[in-house]
Scaffold this motif. Structure first.
Motif, short mmCIF file in Angstrom:
data_model
loop_
_atom_site.label_atom_id
_atom_site.label_comp_id
_atom_site.label_asym_id
_atom_site.label_seq_id
_atom_site.Cartn_x
_atom_site.Cartn_y
_atom_site.Cartn_z
N ILE A 1 -20.11 -13.21 39.72
CA ILE A 1 -20.76 -11.95 40.07
C ILE A 1 -22.28 -12.13 40.00
O ILE A 1 -22.80 -12.72 39.04
N PHE A 2 -22.98 -11.67 41.00
CA PHE A 2 -24.44 -11.75 40.97
C PHE A 2 -24.94 -10.68 40.02
O PHE A 2 -25.30 -9.57 40.40
N GLU A 3 -24.92 -11.07 38.74
CA GLU A 3 -25.06 -10.10 37.67
C GLU A 3 -26.45 -9.51 37.54
O GLU A 3 -26.62 -8.48 36.90
N ASP A 4 -27.44 -10.16 38.13
CA ASP A 4 -28.78 -9.57 38.09
C ASP A 4 -28.85 -8.35 39.02
O ASP A 4 -29.75 -7.53 38.92
N LEU A 5 -27.86 -8.23 39.92
CA LEU A 5 -27.83 -7.10 40.85
C LEU A 5 -26.69 -6.12 40.58
O LEU A 5 -26.80 -4.94 40.89
N PHE A 6 -25.58 -6.64 40.03
CA PHE A 6 -24.39 -5.80 39.84
C PHE A 6 -23.82 -6.04 38.45
O PHE A 6 -23.55 -7.18 38.08
N TYR A 7 -23.63 -4.96 37.68
CA TYR A 7 -23.14 -5.13 36.33
C TYR A 7 -21.63 -4.87 36.26
O TYR A 7 -21.18 -3.78 36.62
N PRO A 8 -20.86 -5.87 35.82
CA PRO A 8 -19.40 -5.72 35.83
C PRO A 8 -18.81 -5.28 34.50
O PRO A 8 -19.32 -5.65 33.44
N GLU A 9 -17.76 -4.48 34.56
CA GLU A 9 -16.93 -4.18 33.39
C GLU A 9 -15.49 -4.24 33.86
O GLU A 9 -15.22 -4.05 35.04
#
Lengths: 146, 442
Positions: B266-274
């Motif tokens: 996941i491109f975590e700097d742009l999208f936060y996953p849970e």
């Protein structure tokens, strides 16, 4: 002057037609004439029987979709041009034939055809005005009793 | 071809955020989350109302863990606020609209500012880089162009990468195969099932895909399986990579597999996953399956706070051999709702039902049958003929069939074959209709 016709919706698959016919046969219903319209997907079986109400009940009890429509039985001379002459009566009156098929019986040199019109009463009037013989229910069944 | 390691997918400056040290990444995420929540609270009445109900203010988000205090957002919220109700930017700042299926007749609308398009382009570019593509590659983009985000999303990313893009869009398989062969295509973007269809059609046409320079497939927009990946890789020389995304968040490029093919990062700097338990809404432990929930960290036009994707996945924390610090998600193979994905298009049974109802004013008994023939999804709607619908002439029935088919196509954007069947022939289980029969074997 009009006849009742039963139309039955059938899927285009083995057994669809035979199922409907077997149901009528088991109840002793004789088919006077029939025609089958088919497309790739489905078909419409059209029947003329003596007791249309009973046949309808039998078919509906089998789960079929049945529609009762009025058709007209017309005598036509059995010679080249017999049908063409008849059709010109409709043409002149501006009446469109939705579909037609034939009875298997013949009387002397006259054939018998079934016509379906959008407005059967207007068609009957046009035929009578042109002195074309329209065969009513009583007359029709009498011929089949012979 | 090119000996420069930077261009081999191992490192490219655009991919730098993929490798941020974890403390730095978490710090960046927190800062971005805080400003996103502030923006949503200030500009979107729905978010403000829900936070006020919980007596929550943006200042209450002090750590990433505080995200669980925020309310969820669902697809219904997008439908209820149709078309522009969740926008956080004035219309004059919107440079792009996309739309996808809602659960009934109306689509859901998403929007982008110039900066959002830039972020999306970067995410797609990083996706291509992650699977080793670079300038000089020839990318055949067979995702649909139009309101669907797939086509333009991949297009912008591939172009920014400096690759040669073939904007062929979906469909016309023979032409796809001809261009694949004649243009020396090295990568293709499409749904995995469409690629399997391409493989089968190529074989019939006598085109040997193994002799082509095609080396990467960027496959997404529908659930698929490891079995499909193995089949694709056995029948071609390409590596099949899983890309994940959804319009509500941005489009394709939310997550993408690297060369190790061990689940999309996941491109975590742009999208936060849970990942949550879909029934309780509580977070699940790492590696445990649940519903994927995503929060946009940069989206300006349309921030999404804790959007429930309905996709079942799991989050993997272990470091990947590629060195990216981004967490990976498990490939999506099913969903928590009844949404079907047919040829990459989201379809809800309720949309089809609404369309059928609209045609004759009463709802016929029907069944939706989805099948996959030669790799291509086929949608058939079987409708039982009733006395009211039955018109005695073939023409009347054909007209009915076409009216039903057009009504469905207008709503879902896909051609559906309508088959008229005899009454009482469709399956009913315990008196309740079984509306969907999905015969596809993934």
């Amino acid at each position: 002057m009009k006849l009742k016709q039963l139309s039955v919706f059938l899927e285009n698959r083995p057994g669809a037609l035979s199922g409907a016919c077997r149901g009528l046969a088991d109840a002793g219903v004789n088919l006077i004439t029939l025609c089958l319209a088919d497309t790739q997907q489905f078909g419409i079986l059209r029947l003329i029987v003596r007791d249309w109400a009973k046949a309808k009940e039998i078919l509906m009890a089998r789960g079929a979709v049945v529609k009762v429509t009025e058709v007209v039985a017309v005598e036509v001379p059995d010679r080249p041009g017999g049908l063409a002459d008849l059709l010109e009566v409709f043409e002149r009156a501006g009446i469109n034939v939705e579909y037609m098929y034939a009875f298997t019986v013949k009387q002397e040199d006259l054939g018998l055809l079934v016509f379906r019109f959008h407005d059967p009463d207007r068609a009957v009037a046009a035929l009578q005005a042109a002195a074309v013989k329209v065969v009513n229910e009583v007359e029709l069944f009498r011929r089949f009793d012979l | 071809m090119n000996s420069n390691r930077d261009l081999q997918g191992t490192f490219h400056p655009a991919s730098a955020p993929d490798y941020l040290p974890l403390p730095q990444l978490r710090q960046l995420q927190l800062q971005r989350l805080q400003s996103m929540v502030q923006r949503a609270y200030d500009r979107v009445p729905l978010y403000r109302g829900r936070m006020d109900e919980r007596q929550l203010t943006p200042a209450d988000i002090r750590s990433l863990g505080d995200i669980v205090r925020l309310p969820f957002t669902t697809k219904t919220d997008l439908r209820d606020t149709y078309p522009f109700g969740l926008f956080a930017s004035p219309l004059q700042e919107i440079v792009r609209f996309h739309a996808s299926s809602g659960t009934t007749g109306k689509p859901i609308v998403v929007a982008y500012t110039q900066e959002d398009v830039r972020d999306w382009t970067q995410a797609m570019m990083r996706s291509f880089l992650a699977c080793g593509l670079h300038s000089g590659d020839v990318i055949q983009n067979a995702y649909g162009y139009g309101l669907f985000t797939g086509g333009l999303g991949a297009h912008y990313g591939a172009e920014a990468l400096g690759a040669g893009v073939i904007p062929i869009s979906g469909g016309n398989t023979e032409r796809q195969i001809m261009i694949l062969k004649d243009f020396g295509v090295t990568a293709i973007c499409c749904t995995p099932s469409y690629f399997i269809h391409l493989i089968e059609r190529a074989r019939e046409m006598g085109v040997e895909l193994k002799t082509l320079p095609l080396r990467a497939g960027v496959f997404g927009a529908e659930p698929w399986t490891e079995g499909m990946r193995q089949r694709i890789e056995a029948e071609t020389n390409l590596k099949a990579y899983d890309i994940y995304g959804l319009s509500e968040i941005i489009g394709p490029g939310v997550a993408m597999e690297c060369l190790h093919q061990s689940g999309p990062h996941i491109f975590e700097d742009l999208f936060y996953p849970e990942v949550i338990d879909p029934s309780s809404g509580e977070p699940v432990a790492d590696g445990v399956e649940g519903e994927l929930v995503l929060t946009t960290l940069c989206k300006r036009a349309m921030p999404m706070l804790r959007y429930r994707t309905r996709d079942i996945s799991a989050l993997h924390e272990e470091t990947c051999a590629c060195g990216r610090t981004l967490r990976r998600i498990k490939r999506i193979s099913r969903r928590t709702d009844d949404m079907m994905i047919i040829r990459g298009v989201n379809v809800f049974p309720s949309q089809i039902e609404a369309a059928l109802l609209a045609v004759e004013g009463t709802l016929p008994h029907y069944q939706i049958v989805v099948d996959r023939v030669k790799g291509l999804d086929e949608l058939e709607i079987q409708v039982e003929v009733t006395a009211e619908f039955f018109g005695d002439t073939v023409g009347a029935l054909e007209q009915l069939r076409q009216r039903l088919s057009h009504a469905v196509e207008r709503v879902i954007g896909l051609r559906a074959r309508v088959r008229l069947v005899e009454p009482h022939t469709l399956q009913r289980s315990e008196g309740k209709a079984k509306r969907v029969l999905d015969k596809r074997k993934l």
